[in-house]
Write a protein that holds these residues in place. Structure first.
Motif, PDB file in Angstrom:
ATOM      1  N   VAL A   1      12.532 -69.689  -0.749  1.00 26.36           N
ATOM      2  CA  VAL A   1      11.971 -68.346  -0.921  1.00 26.36           C
ATOM      3  C   VAL A   1      10.591 -68.260  -0.274  1.00 26.36           C
ATOM      4  CG1 VAL A   1      10.885 -66.939  -2.725  1.00 26.36           C
ATOM      5  CG2 VAL A   1      13.255 -67.558  -2.907  1.00 26.36           C
ATOM      6  N   PHE A   2       9.805 -69.321  -0.386  1.00 25.56           N
ATOM      7  CA  PHE A   2       8.474 -69.327   0.223  1.00 25.56           C
ATOM      8  C   PHE A   2       8.569 -69.298   1.747  1.00 25.56           C
ATOM      9  CE2 PHE A   2       7.846 -71.416  -3.920  1.00 25.56           C
ATOM     10  CZ  PHE A   2       6.999 -70.476  -4.473  1.00 25.56           C
ATOM     11  N   ALA A   3       9.553 -69.983   2.285  1.00 27.38           N
ATOM     12  CA  ALA A   3       9.768 -69.949   3.738  1.00 27.38           C
ATOM     13  C   ALA A   3      10.173 -68.542   4.173  1.00 27.38           C
ATOM     14  CB  ALA A   3      10.838 -70.960   4.142  1.00 27.38           C
ATOM     15  N   ARG A   4      11.008 -67.891   3.364  1.00 21.67           N
ATOM     16  CA  ARG A   4      11.416 -66.516   3.699  1.00 21.67           C
ATOM     17  C   ARG A   4      10.220 -65.575   3.683  1.00 21.67           C
ATOM     18  NH1 ARG A   4      17.459 -65.471   1.810  1.00 21.67           N
ATOM     19  NH2 ARG A   4      16.868 -63.380   2.443  1.00 21.67           N
ATOM     20  N   TRP A   5       9.328 -65.732   2.701  1.00 20.87           N
ATOM     21  CA  TRP A   5       8.125 -64.901   2.660  1.00 20.87           C
ATOM     22  C   TRP A   5       7.287 -65.127   3.917  1.00 20.87           C
ATOM     23  CZ3 TRP A   5       6.793 -60.774   0.140  1.00 20.87           C
ATOM     24  CH2 TRP A   5       7.317 -60.516  -1.118  1.00 20.87           C
TER      25      TRP A   5
ATOM     26  N   PRO B   1       1.067 -66.600  15.967  1.00 18.65           N
ATOM     27  CA  PRO B   1       1.947 -66.394  14.813  1.00 18.65           C
ATOM     28  C   PRO B   1       3.408 -66.695  15.122  1.00 18.65           C
ATOM     29  CG  PRO B   1       0.927 -64.314  15.467  1.00 18.65           C
ATOM     30  CD  PRO B   1       0.327 -65.381  16.294  1.00 18.65           C
ATOM     31  N   SER B   2       3.804 -66.511  16.373  1.00 18.75           N
ATOM     32  CA  SER B   2       5.187 -66.822  16.750  1.00 18.75           C
ATOM     33  C   SER B   2       5.446 -68.320  16.693  1.00 18.75           C
ATOM     34  CB  SER B   2       5.491 -66.316  18.153  1.00 18.75           C
ATOM     35  OG  SER B   2       5.465 -64.921  18.185  1.00 18.75           O
ATOM     36  N   LEU B   3       4.502 -69.108  17.171  1.00 20.33           N
ATOM     37  CA  LEU B   3       4.675 -70.558  17.130  1.00 20.33           C
ATOM     38  C   LEU B   3       4.657 -71.072  15.688  1.00 20.33           C
ATOM     39  CD1 LEU B   3       2.529 -71.684  20.182  1.00 20.33           C
ATOM     40  CD2 LEU B   3       5.012 -71.546  20.006  1.00 20.33           C
ATOM     41  N   ILE B   4       3.809 -70.491  14.854  1.00 20.26           N
ATOM     42  CA  ILE B   4       3.782 -70.886  13.444  1.00 20.26           C
ATOM     43  C   ILE B   4       5.109 -70.540  12.775  1.00 20.26           C
ATOM     44  CG2 ILE B   4       2.690 -70.432  11.206  1.00 20.26           C
ATOM     45  CD1 ILE B   4       0.062 -70.015  12.783  1.00 20.26           C
ATOM     46  N   ALA B   5       5.640 -69.355  13.062  1.00 21.45           N
ATOM     47  CA  ALA B   5       6.929 -68.958  12.484  1.00 21.45           C
ATOM     48  C   ALA B   5       8.052 -69.870  12.969  1.00 21.45           C
ATOM     49  CB  ALA B   5       7.238 -67.503  12.844  1.00 21.45           C
ATOM     50  N   ALA B   6       8.028 -70.255  14.234  1.00 21.67           N
ATOM     51  CA  ALA B   6       9.054 -71.155  14.753  1.00 21.67           C
ATOM     52  C   ALA B   6       8.985 -72.515  14.062  1.00 21.67           C
ATOM     53  CB  ALA B   6       8.894 -71.313  16.262  1.00 21.67           C
ATOM     54  N   ILE B   7       7.774 -72.993  13.814  1.00 19.89           N
ATOM     55  CA  ILE B   7       7.618 -74.270  13.104  1.00 19.89           C
ATOM     56  C   ILE B   7       8.153 -74.155  11.683  1.00 19.89           C
ATOM     57  CG2 ILE B   7       5.894 -75.845  12.129  1.00 19.89           C
ATOM     58  CD1 ILE B   7       4.243 -75.324  14.710  1.00 19.89           C
ATOM     59  N   VAL B   8       7.826 -73.066  11.000  1.00 20.67           N
ATOM     60  CA  VAL B   8       8.317 -72.859   9.632  1.00 20.67           C
ATOM     61  C   VAL B   8       9.838 -72.778   9.618  1.00 20.67           C
ATOM     62  CG1 VAL B   8       8.396 -71.188   7.733  1.00 20.67           C
ATOM     63  CG2 VAL B   8       6.217 -71.779   8.775  1.00 20.67           C
ATOM     64  N   LEU B   9      10.407 -72.047  10.564  1.00 23.34           N
ATOM     65  CA  LEU B   9      11.861 -71.903  10.605  1.00 23.34           C
ATOM     66  C   LEU B   9      12.550 -73.245  10.837  1.00 23.34           C
ATOM     67  CD1 LEU B   9      12.093 -68.598  12.621  1.00 23.34           C
ATOM     68  CD2 LEU B   9      13.067 -68.979  10.357  1.00 23.34           C
ATOM     69  N   LEU B  10      12.037 -74.028  11.772  1.00 22.58           N
ATOM     70  CA  LEU B  10      12.669 -75.310  12.063  1.00 22.58           C
ATOM     71  C   LEU B  10      12.446 -76.324  10.945  1.00 22.58           C
ATOM     72  CD1 LEU B  10      11.911 -75.626  15.869  1.00 22.58           C
ATOM     73  CD2 LEU B  10      14.064 -74.993  14.772  1.00 22.58           C
ATOM     74  N   ALA B  11      11.287 -76.286  10.321  1.00 18.53           N
ATOM     75  CA  ALA B  11      11.011 -77.234   9.245  1.00 18.53           C
ATOM     76  C   ALA B  11      11.806 -76.924   7.983  1.00 18.53           C
ATOM     77  CB  ALA B  11       9.519 -77.229   8.928  1.00 18.53           C
TER      78      ALA B  11
ATOM     79  N   VAL C   1       6.481 -62.242   6.753  1.00 18.58           N
ATOM     80  CA  VAL C   1       5.111 -61.803   7.040  1.00 18.58           C
ATOM     81  C   VAL C   1       4.769 -62.054   8.508  1.00 18.58           C
ATOM     82  CG1 VAL C   1       2.690 -62.301   6.552  1.00 18.58           C
ATOM     83  CG2 VAL C   1       4.300 -62.006   4.675  1.00 18.58           C
ATOM     84  N   LEU C   2       5.125 -63.218   9.033  1.00 16.43           N
ATOM     85  CA  LEU C   2       4.835 -63.515  10.436  1.00 16.43           C
ATOM     86  C   LEU C   2       5.628 -62.613  11.378  1.00 16.43           C
ATOM     87  CD1 LEU C   2       4.603 -67.377  10.152  1.00 16.43           C
ATOM     88  CD2 LEU C   2       2.748 -65.828  10.744  1.00 16.43           C
ATOM     89  N   ALA C   3       6.856 -62.258  10.999  1.00 15.16           N
ATOM     90  CA  ALA C   3       7.640 -61.329  11.820  1.00 15.16           C
ATOM     91  C   ALA C   3       6.982 -59.954  11.856  1.00 15.16           C
ATOM     92  CB  ALA C   3       9.065 -61.220  11.294  1.00 15.16           C
ATOM     93  N   LEU C   4       6.428 -59.522  10.733  1.00 10.88           N
ATOM     94  CA  LEU C   4       5.740 -58.229  10.716  1.00 10.88           C
ATOM     95  C   LEU C   4       4.443 -58.261  11.521  1.00 10.88           C
ATOM     96  CD1 LEU C   4       6.401 -57.206   7.008  1.00 10.88           C
ATOM     97  CD2 LEU C   4       7.472 -56.283   9.069  1.00 10.88           C
ATOM     98  N   ILE C   5       3.747 -59.398  11.498  1.00 11.43           N
ATOM     99  CA  ILE C   5       2.536 -59.531  12.310  1.00 11.43           C
ATOM    100  C   ILE C   5       2.883 -59.464  13.793  1.00 11.43           C
ATOM    101  CG2 ILE C   5       0.730 -61.167  12.993  1.00 11.43           C
ATOM    102  CD1 ILE C   5       0.672 -62.075  10.039  1.00 11.43           C
ATOM    103  N   VAL C   6       3.917 -60.187  14.189  1.00 12.76           N
ATOM    104  CA  VAL C   6       4.341 -60.163  15.594  1.00 12.76           C
ATOM    105  C   VAL C   6       4.855 -58.772  15.961  1.00 12.76           C
ATOM    106  CG1 VAL C   6       5.984 -61.143  17.241  1.00 12.76           C
ATOM    107  CG2 VAL C   6       4.797 -62.631  15.653  1.00 12.76           C
TER     108      VAL C   6
ATOM    109  N   VAL D   1      13.822 -57.955   8.242  1.00 12.51           N
ATOM    110  CA  VAL D   1      14.814 -57.460   7.274  1.00 12.51           C
ATOM    111  C   VAL D   1      15.726 -58.599   6.809  1.00 12.51           C
ATOM    112  CG1 VAL D   1      16.851 -55.984   7.044  1.00 12.51           C
ATOM    113  CG2 VAL D   1      14.765 -55.070   8.046  1.00 12.51           C
ATOM    114  N   CYS D   2      16.176 -59.433   7.733  1.00  8.39           N
ATOM    115  CA  CYS D   2      17.106 -60.516   7.363  1.00  8.39           C
ATOM    116  C   CYS D   2      16.447 -61.586   6.507  1.00  8.39           C
ATOM    117  CB  CYS D   2      17.691 -61.161   8.618  1.00  8.39           C
ATOM    118  SG  CYS D   2      18.892 -60.117   9.446  1.00  8.39           S
ATOM    119  N   TRP D   3      15.172 -61.889   6.754  1.00  3.39           N
ATOM    120  CA  TRP D   3      14.486 -62.937   6.010  1.00  3.39           C
ATOM    121  C   TRP D   3      13.720 -62.380   4.806  1.00  3.39           C
ATOM    122  CZ3 TRP D   3      16.424 -64.328  10.539  1.00  3.39           C
ATOM    123  CH2 TRP D   3      16.791 -65.648  10.713  1.00  3.39           C
ATOM    124  N   ASN D   4      13.865 -61.092   4.518  1.00  2.00           N
ATOM    125  CA  ASN D   4      13.187 -60.457   3.397  1.00  2.00           C
ATOM    126  C   ASN D   4      13.615 -61.128   2.087  1.00  2.00           C
ATOM    127  OD1 ASN D   4      12.026 -58.770   1.569  1.00  2.00           O
ATOM    128  ND2 ASN D   4      13.218 -56.966   2.129  1.00  2.00           N
TER     129      ASN D   4
END
Length: 144
Positions: free
Chosen positions: A68-72, A47-57, A76-81, A102-105
């Motif tokens: 907004v979809f990226a923030r969601w 989930p960390s690698l997926i979140a990093a890909i989403v953040l960079l993309a 969610v991935l931050a809460l899973i991690v 909290v910041c990406w909420n």
């Protein structure tokens, strides 16, 4: 079907084949140099690698409505991690993932200007990668 030279027939199992003509003895699964299963897992890595890909993309779409979809996704991935960090008793990672969540909420947005937000996206991607590698959950915790 004709047997292939020096190799077992196609589709056959490698088990029970003596280490001889084609394979060195060290590659045998029954040798004493086979690695044991580690006592921990890294469940936060995927989930960390997926979140990093989403953040960079999504750095390119910060000012669009699709962000907004990226923030969601990041929340969610931050809460899973965060859950995996708590299970692995890596408290510093749990605190950092809570801050990212909290910041990406997307429900209660934090007013951050675009250029600072882009820098935070890259910083958070690096943070996700470090946390994903650092969080180790013991295997006995997986069974319960």
């Amino acid at each position: 079907m004709a047997a292939r030279k020096g190799r077992p027939p196609v589709g056959s199992s490698q088990h029970g084949v003596p280490a001889g003509a084609g394979r060195p003895a060290a590659a045998s699964p029954t040798s004493s140099s086979a690695k044991a299963t580690p006592a921990f897992t890294r469940p936060a890595l995927a989930p960390s690698l997926i979140a990093a890909i989403v953040l960079l993309a999504c750095v390119a779409i910060i000012d669009s409505s699709g962000f907004v979809f990226a923030r969601w996704g990041v929340t969610v991935l931050a809460l899973i991690v965060l859950v995996f960090a708590v299970r692995g008793k890596t408290w510093w990672a749990a605190v950092l993932m809570a801050a990212v969540a909290v910041c990406w909420n997307p429900l209660v947005t934090v007013p951050i200007p675009g250029q600072v937000w882009a820098a935070l996206q890259i910083l958070a991607a690096a943070l996700f990668i470090v946390v994903g590698i650092s969080v180790k959950v013991p295997r006995e915790a997986d069974a319960s």
